[in-house]
Design a protein around this motif. Structure first.
Motif, PDB file in Angstrom:
ATOM      1  N   ALA A 186       1.062  -1.394   0.109  1.00 40.97           N
ATOM      2  CA  ALA A 186       0.069   0.134   0.139  1.00 40.97           C
ATOM      3  C   ALA A 186       0.699   1.270  -0.047  1.00 40.97           C
ATOM      4  O   ALA A 186       0.370   2.247  -0.406  1.00 40.97           O
ATOM      5  CB  ALA A 186      -0.796   0.197   1.260  1.00 40.97           C
ATOM      6  N   LYS A 187       1.894   1.060   0.445  1.00 42.52           N
ATOM      7  CA  LYS A 187       2.900   2.454   0.470  1.00 42.52           C
ATOM      8  C   LYS A 187       3.549   2.707  -0.795  1.00 42.52           C
ATOM      9  O   LYS A 187       4.276   3.686  -0.975  1.00 42.52           O
ATOM     10  CB  LYS A 187       3.897   2.160   1.634  1.00 42.52           C
ATOM     11  N   THR A 188       3.400   1.759  -1.678  1.00 42.90           N
ATOM     12  CA  THR A 188       4.004   1.966  -3.196  1.00 42.90           C
ATOM     13  C   THR A 188       3.167   2.719  -4.031  1.00 42.90           C
ATOM     14  O   THR A 188       3.624   2.905  -5.105  1.00 42.90           O
ATOM     15  CB  THR A 188       4.377   0.733  -3.852  1.00 42.90           C
ATOM     16  N   LEU A 189       2.024   2.923  -3.909  1.00 39.86           N
ATOM     17  CA  LEU A 189       1.021   3.655  -4.673  1.00 39.86           C
ATOM     18  C   LEU A 189       1.155   5.134  -4.675  1.00 39.86           C
ATOM     19  O   LEU A 189       1.124   5.513  -3.670  1.00 39.86           O
ATOM     20  CB  LEU A 189      -0.385   3.271  -4.433  1.00 39.86           C
ATOM     21  N   PRO A 190       1.671   5.779  -5.851  1.00 38.34           N
ATOM     22  CA  PRO A 190       1.850   7.084  -5.740  1.00 38.34           C
ATOM     23  C   PRO A 190       0.937   8.051  -5.096  1.00 38.34           C
ATOM     24  O   PRO A 190       1.206   9.013  -4.164  1.00 38.34           O
ATOM     25  CB  PRO A 190       2.368   7.302  -7.002  1.00 38.34           C
ATOM     26  N   ASN A 191      -0.326   8.073  -5.238  1.00 41.18           N
ATOM     27  CA  ASN A 191      -1.195   9.017  -5.233  1.00 41.18           C
ATOM     28  C   ASN A 191      -2.725   8.566  -5.115  1.00 41.18           C
ATOM     29  O   ASN A 191      -3.058   7.301  -5.965  1.00 41.18           O
ATOM     30  CB  ASN A 191      -1.328  10.328  -6.164  1.00 41.18           C
ATOM     31  N   GLU A 192      -3.713   9.286  -4.797  1.00 38.96           N
ATOM     32  CA  GLU A 192      -5.124   9.070  -4.675  1.00 38.96           C
ATOM     33  C   GLU A 192      -5.984   8.992  -6.063  1.00 38.96           C
ATOM     34  O   GLU A 192      -6.514   8.143  -6.193  1.00 38.96           O
ATOM     35  CB  GLU A 192      -5.919  10.093  -3.900  1.00 38.96           C
ATOM     36  N   ARG A 193      -5.219   9.382  -6.892  1.00 40.02           N
ATOM     37  CA  ARG A 193      -5.896   9.476  -8.377  1.00 40.02           C
ATOM     38  C   ARG A 193      -5.709   8.216  -9.012  1.00 40.02           C
ATOM     39  O   ARG A 193      -6.583   7.475  -9.458  1.00 40.02           O
ATOM     40  CB  ARG A 193      -5.167  10.441  -9.404  1.00 40.02           C
ATOM     41  N   ASP A 194      -4.396   7.616  -8.789  1.00 38.41           N
ATOM     42  CA  ASP A 194      -4.245   6.243  -9.226  1.00 38.41           C
ATOM     43  C   ASP A 194      -5.146   5.144  -8.418  1.00 38.41           C
ATOM     44  O   ASP A 194      -5.613   4.313  -8.947  1.00 38.41           O
ATOM     45  CB  ASP A 194      -2.851   5.890  -8.889  1.00 38.41           C
ATOM     46  N   LEU A 195      -5.419   5.505  -7.145  1.00 41.75           N
ATOM     47  CA  LEU A 195      -6.216   4.453  -6.332  1.00 41.75           C
ATOM     48  C   LEU A 195      -7.623   4.498  -6.807  1.00 41.75           C
ATOM     49  O   LEU A 195      -8.257   3.401  -7.258  1.00 41.75           O
ATOM     50  CB  LEU A 195      -6.125   4.817  -4.863  1.00 41.75           C
ATOM     51  N   ASP A 196      -7.875   5.799  -7.099  1.00 42.12           N
ATOM     52  CA  ASP A 196      -9.223   5.869  -7.797  1.00 42.12           C
ATOM     53  C   ASP A 196      -9.533   5.341  -9.187  1.00 42.12           C
ATOM     54  O   ASP A 196     -10.377   4.594  -9.519  1.00 42.12           O
ATOM     55  CB  ASP A 196      -9.791   7.292  -7.890  1.00 42.12           C
ATOM     56  N   ASP A 197      -8.480   5.275  -9.886  1.00 39.87           N
ATOM     57  CA  ASP A 197      -8.332   4.741 -11.333  1.00 39.87           C
ATOM     58  C   ASP A 197      -8.414   3.206 -10.860  1.00 39.87           C
ATOM     59  O   ASP A 197      -9.087   2.431 -11.761  1.00 39.87           O
ATOM     60  CB  ASP A 197      -7.398   4.957 -12.180  1.00 39.87           C
TER      61      ASP A 197
END
Length: 209
Positions: A186-197
């Protein structure tokens, strides 16, 4: 003929035992209906995720985590604390945990009624790069890797659990090895936008094309 009769009798006994276990699981699941729904379809308004058709071993592991205070004890996880209290008070023992998990796994899998919005191309790329190796190419889950199915989960639940893993609210107990692995990822995902996508991509899986 005797062998055939014996085999048929054995099948009847086996079917009867499975039917009894299913009925018992149904009864034990009754207290869960108020939040998770009669079909395990979940209720986003109550912050209760869909659990129908989830792998039995995963459901059992999470119930044990709640009961053994490996999950839902962080002061910032009020919703998890409610589940922790319910799992402790309403489930009598480990045998009941197993029966409930088996019943939940037998329920028809849920499909998101409404897909989350997002960039599906970026979501696919991010998902396959970060999540697909464990959770499966189409987010179907992988019991061998102890990775749950993600399709059918509402966006708010996925975002909340991702934040919990990332921020050390969940997946910190030494005995929760799969949780600790997820916390690191979970710490490797750069930002919230990527999570939304990513969530938008997950919501497209398992739906009619």
């Amino acid at each position: 003929m005797r062998a055939i009769a014996f085999t048929f009798g054995t099948l009847l006994l086996t079917y009867g035992a499975c039917s009894f276990a299913s009925n018992e699981g149904d009864k034990l699941f009754a207290p869960c209906v108020a939040c998770h729904g009669s079909k395990g379809e979940g209720n986003a308004t109550l912050n209760a995720p869909a659990i129908a058709g989830q792998d039995a071993a995963y459901v059992e592991r999470q119930l044990r985590n709640f009961r053994n205070r490996r999950r839902g004890v962080d002061k910032s996880d009020a919703i998890g604390a409610q589940m922790q209290a319910s799992a402790t008070a309403m489930i009598a023992d480990d045998a009941a945990v197993t029966k409930i998990a088996s019943y939940v796994a037998s329920l028809p899998k849920t499909i998101n009624a409404k897909s989350a919005a997002g960039d599906l191309r970026n979501g696919n790329n991010q998902y396959q790069g970060k999540c697909g190796a464990c959770h499966g190419v189409t987010a179907e889950g992988n019991p061998t890797l102890k990775a749950p199915r993600l399709t059918g989960l509402d966006a708010s639940y996925m975002k909340r659990q991702f934040a919990h893993f990332r921020d050390g609210v969940r997946g910190t107990d030494p005995q929760d090895t799969p949780g600790r692995q997820m916390a690191m990822m979970a710490k490797t995902l750069p930002n919230e936008r990527d999570l939304d996508d990513i969530i938008a991509f997950i919501h497209r899986q398992g739906r009619p094309k």
